[in-house]
Design a protein around this motif. Structure first.
Motif, PDB file in Angstrom:
ATOM      1  N   LYS A  82       5.857   9.213 -10.264  1.00 37.39           N
ATOM      2  CA  LYS A  82       7.158   8.559 -10.437  1.00 37.39           C
ATOM      3  C   LYS A  82       7.051   7.063 -10.151  1.00 37.39           C
ATOM      4  N   MET A  83       6.281   6.696  -9.126  1.00 37.85           N
ATOM      5  CA  MET A  83       6.101   5.292  -8.778  1.00 37.85           C
ATOM      6  C   MET A  83       5.366   4.542  -9.886  1.00 37.85           C
ATOM      7  N   VAL A  84       4.364   5.188 -10.486  1.00 37.97           N
ATOM      8  CA  VAL A  84       3.628   4.579 -11.592  1.00 37.97           C
ATOM      9  C   VAL A  84       4.570   4.304 -12.757  1.00 37.97           C
ATOM     10  N   ILE A  85       5.427   5.264 -13.070  1.00 37.73           N
ATOM     11  CA  ILE A  85       6.375   5.107 -14.174  1.00 37.73           C
ATOM     12  C   ILE A  85       7.365   3.988 -13.872  1.00 37.73           C
ATOM     13  N   THR A  86       7.922   3.964 -12.661  1.00 38.54           N
ATOM     14  CA  THR A  86       8.885   2.927 -12.273  1.00 38.54           C
ATOM     15  C   THR A  86       8.259   1.542 -12.330  1.00 38.54           C
ATOM     16  N   ALA A  87       7.067   1.401 -11.775  1.00 39.70           N
ATOM     17  CA  ALA A  87       6.390   0.108 -11.782  1.00 39.70           C
ATOM     18  C   ALA A  87       6.061  -0.325 -13.206  1.00 39.70           C
ATOM     19  N   SER A  88       5.642   0.615 -14.040  1.00 39.35           N
ATOM     20  CA  SER A  88       5.325   0.299 -15.429  1.00 39.35           C
ATOM     21  C   SER A  88       6.557  -0.177 -16.186  1.00 39.35           C
ATOM     22  N   GLN A  89       7.685   0.466 -15.938  1.00 37.95           N
ATOM     23  CA  GLN A  89       8.932   0.064 -16.593  1.00 37.95           C
ATOM     24  C   GLN A  89       9.351  -1.334 -16.166  1.00 37.95           C
ATOM     25  N   GLU A  90       9.245  -1.626 -14.876  1.00 36.73           N
ATOM     26  CA  GLU A  90       9.608  -2.954 -14.379  1.00 36.73           C
ATOM     27  C   GLU A  90       8.674  -4.028 -14.938  1.00 36.73           C
ATOM     28  N   ALA A  91       7.387  -3.707 -15.008  1.00 30.25           N
ATOM     29  CA  ALA A  91       6.421  -4.663 -15.556  1.00 30.25           C
ATOM     30  C   ALA A  91       6.729  -4.942 -17.022  1.00 30.25           C
TER      31      ALA A  91
ATOM     32  N   LEU B  56      -1.955  -1.371 -10.339  1.00 30.85           N
ATOM     33  CA  LEU B  56      -1.534  -0.089  -9.776  1.00 30.85           C
ATOM     34  C   LEU B  56      -2.771   0.742  -9.453  1.00 30.85           C
ATOM     35  N   PHE B  57      -2.918   1.114  -8.196  1.00 29.13           N
ATOM     36  CA  PHE B  57      -3.949   2.076  -7.817  1.00 29.13           C
ATOM     37  C   PHE B  57      -3.314   3.454  -7.941  1.00 29.13           C
ATOM     38  N   THR B  58      -3.547   4.107  -9.070  1.00 27.36           N
ATOM     39  CA  THR B  58      -2.801   5.318  -9.418  1.00 27.36           C
ATOM     40  C   THR B  58      -3.131   6.533  -8.566  1.00 27.36           C
ATOM     41  N   ASN B  59      -4.275   6.550  -7.888  1.00 23.91           N
ATOM     42  CA  ASN B  59      -4.600   7.724  -7.078  1.00 23.91           C
ATOM     43  C   ASN B  59      -3.849   7.752  -5.750  1.00 23.91           C
ATOM     44  N   THR B  60      -3.245   6.629  -5.349  1.00 20.49           N
ATOM     45  CA  THR B  60      -2.590   6.587  -4.039  1.00 20.49           C
ATOM     46  C   THR B  60      -1.072   6.436  -4.125  1.00 20.49           C
ATOM     47  N   VAL B  61      -0.520   6.459  -5.332  1.00 20.38           N
ATOM     48  CA  VAL B  61       0.936   6.409  -5.481  1.00 20.38           C
ATOM     49  C   VAL B  61       1.380   7.584  -6.343  1.00 20.38           C
ATOM     50  N   SER B  62       2.644   7.945  -6.218  1.00 20.74           N
ATOM     51  CA  SER B  62       3.161   9.079  -6.975  1.00 20.74           C
ATOM     52  C   SER B  62       3.283   8.732  -8.455  1.00 20.74           C
TER      53      SER B  62
ATOM     54  N   PRO C 282       0.791  -1.228   0.000  1.00 19.44           N
ATOM     55  CA  PRO C 282       0.000   0.000   0.000  1.00 19.44           C
ATOM     56  C   PRO C 282       0.825   1.282   0.000  1.00 19.44           C
ATOM     57  N   LYS C 283       2.052   1.212   0.457  1.00 21.61           N
ATOM     58  CA  LYS C 283       2.855   2.435   0.524  1.00 21.61           C
ATOM     59  C   LYS C 283       3.750   2.624  -0.695  1.00 21.61           C
ATOM     60  N   GLY C 284       3.621   1.765  -1.666  1.00 23.32           N
ATOM     61  CA  GLY C 284       4.410   1.935  -2.879  1.00 23.32           C
ATOM     62  C   GLY C 284       5.197   0.702  -3.225  1.00 23.32           C
ATOM     63  N   MET C 285       6.181   0.911  -4.043  1.00 25.23           N
ATOM     64  CA  MET C 285       6.955  -0.184  -4.622  1.00 25.23           C
ATOM     65  C   MET C 285       7.850  -0.833  -3.585  1.00 25.23           C
ATOM     66  N   ALA C 286       7.866  -2.139  -3.591  1.00 21.34           N
ATOM     67  CA  ALA C 286       8.753  -2.914  -2.728  1.00 21.34           C
ATOM     68  C   ALA C 286      10.019  -3.216  -3.519  1.00 21.34           C
TER      69      ALA C 286
END
Length: 94
Positions: A55-64, A47-53, A30-34
């Motif tokens: 930058k976190m969305v971009i990082t998670a998308s790149q890793e995925a 990704l629940f985009t309203n509760t993460v930054s 819940p607090k972001g990327m592990a």
């Protein structure tokens, strides 16, 4: 298996229970990327985009993308939104 990034901390158990109802094992952050070793190789990343930054969305998308993990972006972090994504993904997997 499903990895959920973001969402409401008070709903972690509810997210896990909903995923169990669909026959999925869930890891919820819940607090972001592990760290990446904790994420493993899930069948779906949500990704629940309203509760993460942003930058976190971009990082998670790149890793995925790098690990060929399907990703679902949802603006709201409600139980109904999670069910609708799992309905769509589980129907596609069958």
């Amino acid at each position: 298996s499903v990895v959920i990034i973001g969402g409401n901390e008070r709903m972690v158990c509810q997210y896990t229970d909903i995923c169990k109802d669909y026959g999925c094992k869930a890891k919820v952050f819940p607090k972001g990327m592990a760290p990446l070793e904790k994420i493993g190789n899930p069948d779906l990343m949500i990704l629940f985009t309203n509760t993460v930054s942003h930058k976190m969305v971009i990082t998670a998308s790149q890793e995925a993308k790098k690990n060929n993990i399907p990703i679902a972006r949802i603006h709201t972090s409600s139980a109904t939104a999670l069910r609708s994504v799992l309905d769509e993904h589980c129907a596609a997997a069958m």
